[in-house]
Design a protein around this motif. Structure first.
Motif, PDB file in Angstrom:
ATOM      1  N   UNK A   2       9.565 -23.226 -26.573  1.00 18.81           N
ATOM      2  CA  UNK A   2       8.419 -22.340 -26.849  1.00 18.81           C
ATOM      3  C   UNK A   2       7.851 -21.772 -25.559  1.00 18.81           C
ATOM      4  N   UNK A   3       7.472 -20.474 -25.623  1.00 14.60           N
ATOM      5  CA  UNK A   3       6.802 -19.882 -24.463  1.00 14.60           C
ATOM      6  C   UNK A   3       5.305 -19.936 -24.637  1.00 14.60           C
ATOM      7  N   UNK A   5       1.611 -21.763 -25.704  1.00 16.67           N
ATOM      8  CA  UNK A   5       0.912 -23.049 -25.723  1.00 16.67           C
ATOM      9  C   UNK A   5       0.080 -23.118 -26.991  1.00 16.67           C
ATOM     10  N   UNK A  10      -7.419 -21.770 -26.176  1.00 20.42           N
ATOM     11  CA  UNK A  10      -6.743 -20.739 -25.381  1.00 20.42           C
ATOM     12  C   UNK A  10      -6.504 -19.485 -26.204  1.00 20.42           C
ATOM     13  N   UNK A  13      -9.800 -17.672 -26.722  1.00 21.52           N
ATOM     14  CA  UNK A  13     -10.207 -17.047 -25.464  1.00 21.52           C
ATOM     15  C   UNK A  13      -9.377 -15.810 -25.183  1.00 21.52           C
ATOM     16  N   UNK A  48      -3.557  -9.243 -14.984  1.00 19.08           N
ATOM     17  CA  UNK A  48      -3.982 -10.626 -15.252  1.00 19.08           C
ATOM     18  C   UNK A  48      -4.417 -10.775 -16.700  1.00 19.08           C
ATOM     19  N   UNK A  51      -1.342 -10.968 -18.715  1.00 19.84           N
ATOM     20  CA  UNK A  51      -0.672 -12.246 -18.461  1.00 19.84           C
ATOM     21  C   UNK A  51      -1.370 -13.372 -19.223  1.00 19.84           C
ATOM     22  N   UNK A  52      -2.700 -13.302 -19.269  1.00 16.63           N
ATOM     23  CA  UNK A  52      -3.466 -14.295 -20.031  1.00 16.63           C
ATOM     24  C   UNK A  52      -3.093 -14.238 -21.501  1.00 16.63           C
ATOM     25  N   UNK A  55       0.264 -15.832 -21.998  1.00 15.35           N
ATOM     26  CA  UNK A  55       0.228 -17.294 -22.012  1.00 15.35           C
ATOM     27  C   UNK A  55      -0.291 -17.812 -23.342  1.00 15.35           C
ATOM     28  N   UNK A 142      12.542 -17.706 -18.633  1.00 17.50           N
ATOM     29  CA  UNK A 142      12.132 -19.089 -18.874  1.00 17.50           C
ATOM     30  C   UNK A 142      12.543 -19.510 -20.280  1.00 17.50           C
TER      31      UNK A 142
END
Lengths: 143, 90
Positions: A2-3, A5, A10, A13, A48, A51-52, A55, A142
């Motif tokens: 898994x990429x 989380x 999270x 947010x 950013x 990117x957040x 994630x 990844x």
């Protein structure tokens, strides 16, 4: 593998921070000429933000929310930045001399349209494109 | 009152930064170091906010904002790395 989380905090947010950070990056971009800010730092903030989102939501949603390939952003930004140097030629000045075209808009005041603004927007797109190309490629490698 | 407050705020934040740095260098495991980095970033944000307050240079608040954002991202990235069982030299 898994990429993403699996964290509720999270994910929540990521959802409400993305639009706020994009607005903040545009604020930094437009304020940049005389005060702190500018295309580079604004582009980093926008990258950013994405990117957040990457994630928290995974790579597919991040590509969807970006809606263009970051490599295209790169090219468009570079073209825009170079083109912003051209108008000076028609005024008989050196290439890349700043040109200002203030436009009076009655309810808001004056809009200072200028070539540095377009150059900054170009830098913004190049930074967003290059950083996100790196980040998304790494995230895909990844697995 | 600011005459006492200003050095006091800077002193406390600086001492905390020193303690955070100590944990960063010493920290036996990688998670300890990550938490120490996060602490240092938060303290720097506090330091910038205090400086903005005492000097009236509001432009520094944006720096604090961007720094807080990147520190948050760093923490998440490190958490991902550790969750996936990345290499750690404890």
């Amino acid at each position: 593998m898994k990429t993403q989380m699996n964290s509720l905090i999270l994910r929540t947010t990521g959802h409400f921070l993305l639009p706020l950070l994009l607005i903040f990056s545009i604020f930094l971009l437009l304020r940049g000429h005389d005060e702190p800010g500018g295309g580079f730092i604004a582009g980093l903030v926008a990258a950013a933000a994405i990117a957040l989102y990457l994630f928290s939501m995974g790579i597919k949603s991040a590509r969807q929310v970006l809606w263009v390939d970051p490599r295209n952003l790169f090219g468009i930004g570079l073209t825009l930045a170079v083109l912003s140097g051209v108008p000076a030629i028609f005024y008989g000045q050196a290439f890349f001399t700043s040109q200002w075209w203030p436009i009076y808009l009655p309810p808001f005041g004056t809009l200072k349209l200028s070539t540095p603004l377009f150059f900054d927007i170009g830098v913004y797109l190049v930074v967003v494109g290059s950083v996100l190309t790196i980040v998304l490629t790494l995230a895909e490698a990844e697995g | 009152m600011f005459l006492i407050l200003q050095p006091l705020v800077y002193l406390i934040l600086s001492v905390s930064l020193g303690l955070g740095f100590f944990r960063l260098v010493k920290g036996p495991t990688l998670p300890d170091r990550v938490v120490a980095l996060e602490l240092i970033a938060s303290l720097t944000v506090g330091l910038i906010a205090a400086y903005t307050f005492f000097s009236g240079q509001t432009a520094f608040l944006d720096v604090a904002l961007v720094l807080a954002l990147t520190a948050f991202l760093t923490a998440i990235a490190f958490a991902r790395y550790l969750e996936k069982g990345g290499q750690r030299d404890d």
